[in-house]
Write a protein that holds these residues in place. Structure first.
Motif, PDB file in Angstrom:
ATOM      1  N   PHE A 147      56.012  60.620  48.093  1.00 48.80           N
ATOM      2  CA  PHE A 147      54.668  60.456  47.502  1.00 48.80           C
ATOM      3  C   PHE A 147      54.126  59.036  47.657  1.00 48.80           C
ATOM      4  O   PHE A 147      55.025  58.095  47.214  1.00 48.80           O
ATOM      5  N   ILE A 148      52.970  58.620  48.322  1.00 53.52           N
ATOM      6  CA  ILE A 148      52.512  57.536  48.382  1.00 53.52           C
ATOM      7  C   ILE A 148      51.926  57.086  47.061  1.00 53.52           C
ATOM      8  O   ILE A 148      51.283  57.970  46.562  1.00 53.52           O
ATOM      9  N   GLY A 149      51.778  55.656  46.871  1.00 51.59           N
ATOM     10  CA  GLY A 149      50.680  55.077  45.823  1.00 51.59           C
ATOM     11  C   GLY A 149      49.532  54.601  46.452  1.00 51.59           C
ATOM     12  O   GLY A 149      49.962  53.815  47.415  1.00 51.59           O
ATOM     13  N   VAL A 150      48.598  54.641  46.263  1.00 46.40           N
ATOM     14  CA  VAL A 150      47.506  53.964  46.494  1.00 46.40           C
ATOM     15  C   VAL A 150      46.337  53.254  45.184  1.00 46.40           C
ATOM     16  O   VAL A 150      46.038  53.983  44.199  1.00 46.40           O
ATOM     17  N   CYS A 151      46.008  52.179  45.359  1.00 45.34           N
ATOM     18  CA  CYS A 151      45.275  51.552  44.362  1.00 45.34           C
ATOM     19  C   CYS A 151      44.564  50.316  44.882  1.00 45.34           C
ATOM     20  O   CYS A 151      44.724  49.796  46.216  1.00 45.34           O
ATOM     21  N   VAL A 152      43.574  49.947  44.190  1.00 48.10           N
ATOM     22  CA  VAL A 152      42.610  48.937  44.789  1.00 48.10           C
ATOM     23  C   VAL A 152      43.419  47.469  45.129  1.00 48.10           C
ATOM     24  O   VAL A 152      44.407  47.176  44.363  1.00 48.10           O
ATOM     25  N   SER A 153      42.827  46.897  45.980  1.00 45.41           N
ATOM     26  CA  SER A 153      43.592  45.507  46.521  1.00 45.41           C
ATOM     27  C   SER A 153      42.376  44.495  46.668  1.00 45.41           C
ATOM     28  O   SER A 153      41.314  45.021  47.279  1.00 45.41           O
ATOM     29  N   LEU A 154      42.364  43.465  46.001  1.00 47.60           N
ATOM     30  CA  LEU A 154      41.446  42.279  46.222  1.00 47.60           C
ATOM     31  C   LEU A 154      41.823  41.294  46.740  1.00 47.60           C
ATOM     32  O   LEU A 154      43.102  40.429  46.741  1.00 47.60           O
ATOM     33  N   ASP A 155      41.104  40.541  47.607  1.00 45.27           N
ATOM     34  CA  ASP A 155      41.331  38.989  48.066  1.00 45.27           C
ATOM     35  C   ASP A 155      41.401  38.150  47.057  1.00 45.27           C
ATOM     36  O   ASP A 155      40.417  38.321  46.052  1.00 45.27           O
ATOM     37  N   ASN A 156      42.114  37.210  46.998  1.00 45.17           N
ATOM     38  CA  ASN A 156      42.076  36.278  45.878  1.00 45.17           C
ATOM     39  C   ASN A 156      41.479  34.893  46.584  1.00 45.17           C
ATOM     40  O   ASN A 156      42.213  34.271  47.266  1.00 45.17           O
ATOM     41  N   CYS A 157      40.410  34.555  45.946  1.00 45.78           N
ATOM     42  CA  CYS A 157      39.763  33.160  46.424  1.00 45.78           C
ATOM     43  C   CYS A 157      39.622  32.148  45.210  1.00 45.78           C
ATOM     44  O   CYS A 157      39.000  31.096  45.167  1.00 45.78           O
ATOM     45  N   ARG A 158      40.697  32.220  44.300  1.00 49.12           N
ATOM     46  CA  ARG A 158      40.676  31.391  43.292  1.00 49.12           C
ATOM     47  C   ARG A 158      41.894  30.939  42.964  1.00 49.12           C
ATOM     48  O   ARG A 158      42.863  31.619  42.961  1.00 49.12           O
ATOM     49  N   LEU A 159      41.929  29.360  42.516  1.00 51.59           N
ATOM     50  CA  LEU A 159      43.120  28.904  42.250  1.00 51.59           C
ATOM     51  C   LEU A 159      43.195  28.423  41.017  1.00 51.59           C
ATOM     52  O   LEU A 159      42.251  28.121  40.408  1.00 51.59           O
ATOM     53  N   PHE A 160      44.480  28.343  40.244  1.00 48.79           N
ATOM     54  CA  PHE A 160      44.452  27.798  38.743  1.00 48.79           C
ATOM     55  C   PHE A 160      45.155  26.487  39.189  1.00 48.79           C
ATOM     56  O   PHE A 160      45.861  26.293  39.610  1.00 48.79           O
TER      57      PHE A 160
END
Length: 503
Positions: free
Chosen positions: A149-162
């Motif tokens: 079984f595969i898992g699928v979830c949202v993925s987001l580019d990160n454009c922010r630094l701490f």
């Protein structure tokens, strides 16, 4: 998103023939051997059928990006999904048709081992957010092969630094000007006032860049730990991305998030202020340090109050008011790019604090790494847990923790103990080490030994982060070990791995 600045070299054509000479063809449950030549033929056939190009970079193979005939910019944020628990001998010729069921694929990135096997996960970018959401709905927990079984979830580019260890007297404009001088592509700087002195910042800021690539280049320049701003050595890391909440869910929210309150402001005062525009509209208020959640009986009143109260002064402090973002209990594990995974205990639905509980995040509840960079919250906000009344005479049955399911555990320490038991291994052994920071703090780290595999490919597990508290050090070490154990031994459930595998 993978750090493109570190993977832009050595581009080559697809390199199909570098795969293992023999792989198992699991299509439709078959288990016949598929040779490297057959792999190559299958992928070439896919490219000819679809018209997509395929190129290989260090560690990943890209199919498309853009697709044939594409004009204009790439799809916006929110169009990409993460796919985990992919069988290691499965490739694009089997995977692409499955994911095309949800919509048009802009780009499919399969993470690859040097041996030619895939690494068990991929990223699929669709042309619209709706297609990405459909992929999550229909393909999460999809049985891609019998018993797999595969898992699928949202993925987001990160454009922010701490950015940590910033002098607290610096204003937003000064920080923005300085970051623009030393890095490129800076769009904005987010700075929050101190809880105790509104004329000072909290000692950290978030820097927003025009793209993930710009943020990655800036991080690469600043990360060595020797870079200074205003004579101070700064701390740099990826900011944890904000939780994306679908529009349908947000349309049901009737809770406001209020920040920049005075420490001394009471829940009663907040309730009275928000009730002024419509008496009796507020159901309850939960205040945590210098921010609060204001619960309304009706959504319409919440939206109206947000418009009226944003920017108003309460006890001399100018407040900021937004709709609170709901966070599902399912999303209790997060992994940062550097390997940190953040377990947290939540109610069935809690509302994510914007920044105070975790210096590196703008949109989730308090999590372990809140103290990994030395940025302590003097009084960490409590999280409302799901509890039930215990009535006198209620019958209790003794059970073993090992008879429970993994979703009964929130801490990585408990997860690690649980999975060692499930695999008939001896319990993990923890060895504590310490050092002293430049400012005299005692910093702690645990080394974990799993006796059952100590003579294998890795004799121990130790994270590359130090903590100031014993509990955080132990939790971080367990998180680190869980992640690496699954990569090497494929031990854990789809659900757990989907939560802890992130870019």
């Amino acid at each position: 998103m993978q750090d493109v600045s570190e993977n832009s070299k050595n581009k080559s054509t697809v390199g199909i023939a570098t795969m293992n000479e023999e792989n198992i063809d699991g299509t439709n449950g078959c288990s016949k051997v598929r040779t490297g030549t057959q792999n190559e033929a299958a992928l070439l056939a896919l490219m000819e059928k679809t018209g997509y190009n395929m190129v290989q970079e260090n560690g990943q193979r890209k199919f498309g990006g853009p697709p044939p005939g594409w004009e204009g910019p790439p799809p916006p944020r929110g169009c990409e999904v993460f796919v985990g628990k992919i069988p290691r001998d499965m490739y694009e010729d089997e995977l692409v048709p499955v994911f095309e069921r949800a919509g048009k694929i802009y780009e499919f990135r399969l993470m690859m081992e040097f041996s030619g096997e895939n690494r068990g996960y991929a990223f699929v970018m669709y042309t619209t957010k709706e297609e990405a959401q459909l992929a999550i709905r229909i393909l999460n927990n999809y049985e891609i092969r019998p018993g797999k079984f595969i898992g699928v979830c949202v993925s987001l580019d990160n454009c922010r630094l701490f950015i940590g260890a910033i002098p607290k007297e610096k204003k937003k404009e000064e920080i923005l000007d300085e970051m623009k001088k030393v890095t490129e592509g800076v769009v904005d700087v987010i700075v929050y006032p101190s809880a105790t002195d509104k004329t000072k910042n909290r000692g950290f800021a978030f820097v927003e860049y025009e793209s993930h690539r710009a943020a990655a280049m800036a991080r690469r320049k600043l990360i060595p730990g020797t870079f200074q701003l205003w004579g101070h050595t700064i701390q740099v890391d990826w900011a944890d991305p904000e939780k994306e909440v679908d529009e349908e869910t947000m349309q049901r929210v009737k809770v406001l998030y209020v920040r920049n309150l005075m420490i001394s402001t009471t829940e009663e005062t907040i309730k009275a202020e928000f009730n002024k525009f419509k008496p009796g509209a507020v159901e309850r208020v939960k205040k945590l340090r210098d921010y609060a959640f204001v619960h309304f009986f009706n959504r319409e009143d919440a939206v109206a109050a947000m418009s009226v109260m944003n920017g108003k002064c309460i006890d001399g402090a100018s407040i900021e008011v937004t709709l609170a973002k709901p966070v599902n209990k399912e999303n209790t594990w997060r992994q940062h790019l550097n390997g940190q995974i953040s377990p947290n205990s939540e109610n069935l639905i809690v509302f994510a604090n914007k920044e105070e509980s975790h210096p590196k995040t703008l949109g989730k509840p308090p999590t372990l790494p809140a103290r990994l960079n030395g940025q302590h919250s003097p009084s960490p906000p409590e999280i409302e847990r799901c509890t039930y009344p215990f009535f006198p005479g209620t019958k209790l049955t003794p059970i073993s923790m090992y008879s429970l399911k993994s979703n009964h555990f929130n801490s990585a320490v408990m997860h690690l103990d649980y999975y060692c038991n499930k695999n008939n291994w001896a319990p993990p052994e923890y060895y504590l080490y310490s050092t002293t920071s430049q400012d005299g703090k005692v910093l702690l780290v645990y080394k974990i030994v799993i006796p059952a595999i100590a003579n294998g490919s890795q004799s121990y597990f130790m994270p590359d982060k130090l903590c100031t508290t014993l509990e955080d050090a132990k939790e971080l070490a367990a998180q680190f070990t869980l992640l690496h154990l699954d990569r090497e031994h494929n031990l854990f459930s789809l659900d757990l791995c989907r939560r802890i595998w992130r870019k």
